[in-house]
Design an enzyme around this catalytic site. Structure first.
Site, PDB file in Angstrom:
ATOM      1  N   SER A 129      53.933 -22.690  -8.515  1.00 43.34           N
ATOM      2  CA  SER A 129      52.524 -23.087  -8.647  1.00 43.34           C
ATOM      3  C   SER A 129      52.320 -23.709 -10.023  1.00 43.34           C
ATOM      4  O   SER A 129      53.113 -23.480 -10.948  1.00 43.34           O
ATOM      5  CB  SER A 129      51.640 -21.847  -8.529  1.00 43.34           C
ATOM      6  OG  SER A 129      50.308 -22.133  -8.881  1.00 43.34           O
ATOM      7  N   TYR A 142      49.350 -12.955 -10.860  1.00 48.52           N
ATOM      8  CA  TYR A 142      49.727 -14.121 -10.048  1.00 48.52           C
ATOM      9  C   TYR A 142      50.428 -15.158 -10.928  1.00 48.52           C
ATOM     10  O   TYR A 142      51.500 -15.660 -10.575  1.00 48.52           O
ATOM     11  CB  TYR A 142      48.487 -14.723  -9.375  1.00 48.52           C
ATOM     12  CG  TYR A 142      48.818 -15.927  -8.510  1.00 48.52           C
ATOM     13  CD1 TYR A 142      49.386 -15.759  -7.244  1.00 48.52           C
ATOM     14  CD2 TYR A 142      48.579 -17.223  -8.951  1.00 48.52           C
ATOM     15  CE1 TYR A 142      49.706 -16.854  -6.447  1.00 48.52           C
ATOM     16  CE2 TYR A 142      48.897 -18.321  -8.166  1.00 48.52           C
ATOM     17  CZ  TYR A 142      49.456 -18.132  -6.911  1.00 48.52           C
ATOM     18  OH  TYR A 142      49.788 -19.221  -6.136  1.00 48.52           O
TER      19      TYR A 142
END
Ligand SMILES: NC(=O)c1ccc[n+]([C@@H]2O[C@H](COP(=O)([O-])OP(=O)(O)OC[C@H]3O[C@@H](n4cnc5c(N)ncnc54)[C@H](OP(=O)(O)O)[C@@H]3O)[C@@H](O)[C@H]2O)c1
Length: 238
Positions: A129, A142
């Site tokens: 990501s 995350y």
């Protein structure tokens, strides 16, 4: 070509399964929701193999992957896509994020890398990501888990280069993609792409055997800003 997609029951993984089968690839699809996998096996064209798998059950998941690859009689590409993310700093919610995105990722990427070494070729694709580049106050676990993914893949890529192995490692870094996972963001997204568009760009990057790629392409610019922004501005917007 034969590809396994870890986490193919929704979002990016599901759309990638559609693109791959549309292009004549054989696919092995995994996820926890077996009913969706069974529906996909009927709906998608061509050879579709399925395995139910929870990647936080690390040893079971590695065994299920080995079993799937044996049934497929080989694997050229693996896309380790399964992941979760929630806005939280509470441990009970952070733990599954770390177990899924970091340890679960490594459990399967590690198996695949050794498999590719044993057969002499292969491509490991990990869905990291943009979050890998810098942390955030709202979902630090995350961001940290995605940094782990990118760093782990970089290490494997270095190893393949050093040993002159015919193994490619592709680090996919999406910005915002409209999926079940990002539904929690509501309207707080920008440059958000539909999952099918993201999947087409990911498929293109896989075929080109790219090392690192931003999805969609314009997020490469944001990656530069994310790194360059001073803390006092960055902390106001994240
Ligand atoms: N959407 C975005 O904006 C965005 C941006 C950057 C990176 N990403 C990354 O892209 C990947 C896919 O996300 P998405 O947005 O497509 O989300 P999604 O629609 O929620 O899909 C997540 C997939 O992961 C699987 N999964 C989750 N936990 C699992 C577990 N414990 N064991 C096995 N499979 C599991 C799910 O399958 P089951 O529920 O059936 O198990 C599902 O197929 C994730 O790694 C995410 O971090 C997404």
């Amino acid at each position: 070509m034969k590809a396994v997609i870890i986490g193919a029951t929704s979002g990016i993984g599901l759309e990638l399964a559609k693109v791959m089968t549309h292009n004549g690839w054989e696919v092995g699809l995994t996820g926890r929701r077996i009913n969706i996998l069974q529906d996909l096996q009927k709906a998608l064209a061509g050879q579709v193999f399925i395995r139910q798998m929870d990647i936080t059950q690390f040893e079971n998941a590695r065994a299920a992957l080995a079993d799937l690859v044996e049934e497929m009689e080989g694997m050229d590409v693996i896309v380790v896509n399964a992941g979760i993310g929630t806005f939280t700093r509470r441990w009970e919610k952070e733990l599954p994020i770390i177990q899924t995105n970091a340890t679960g990722f490594a459990a399967l990427a590690n198996w695949a890398y050794h498999y590719f070494q044993s057969v002499g070729h292969g491509q490991l694709v990990g869905i990291s990501s943009l979050a890998a580049l810098r942390s955030s106050s709202s979902l630090p676990s995350y961001h940290a888990s995605k940094a782990f993914i990118s760093s782990y893949m970089q290490g494997l890529r270095y190893h393949a280069q050093k040993k002159k192995l015919n193994i490619q490692v592709t680090d996919i870094r999406p910005g915002f993609v409209r999926t079940a996972m990002t539904a929690q963001n509501g309207d707080n997204m920008f440059w958000d792409a539909p999952a099918d568009k993201a999947a087409r760009q990911i498929f293109d990057a896989i075929q080109r055997k790219k090392k690192v790629v931003y999805i969609t392409k314009r997020w490469r610019l944001m990656a530069w800003f994310m790194r360059a922004m001073p803390d006092f501005i960055y902390t106001k917007i994240t």
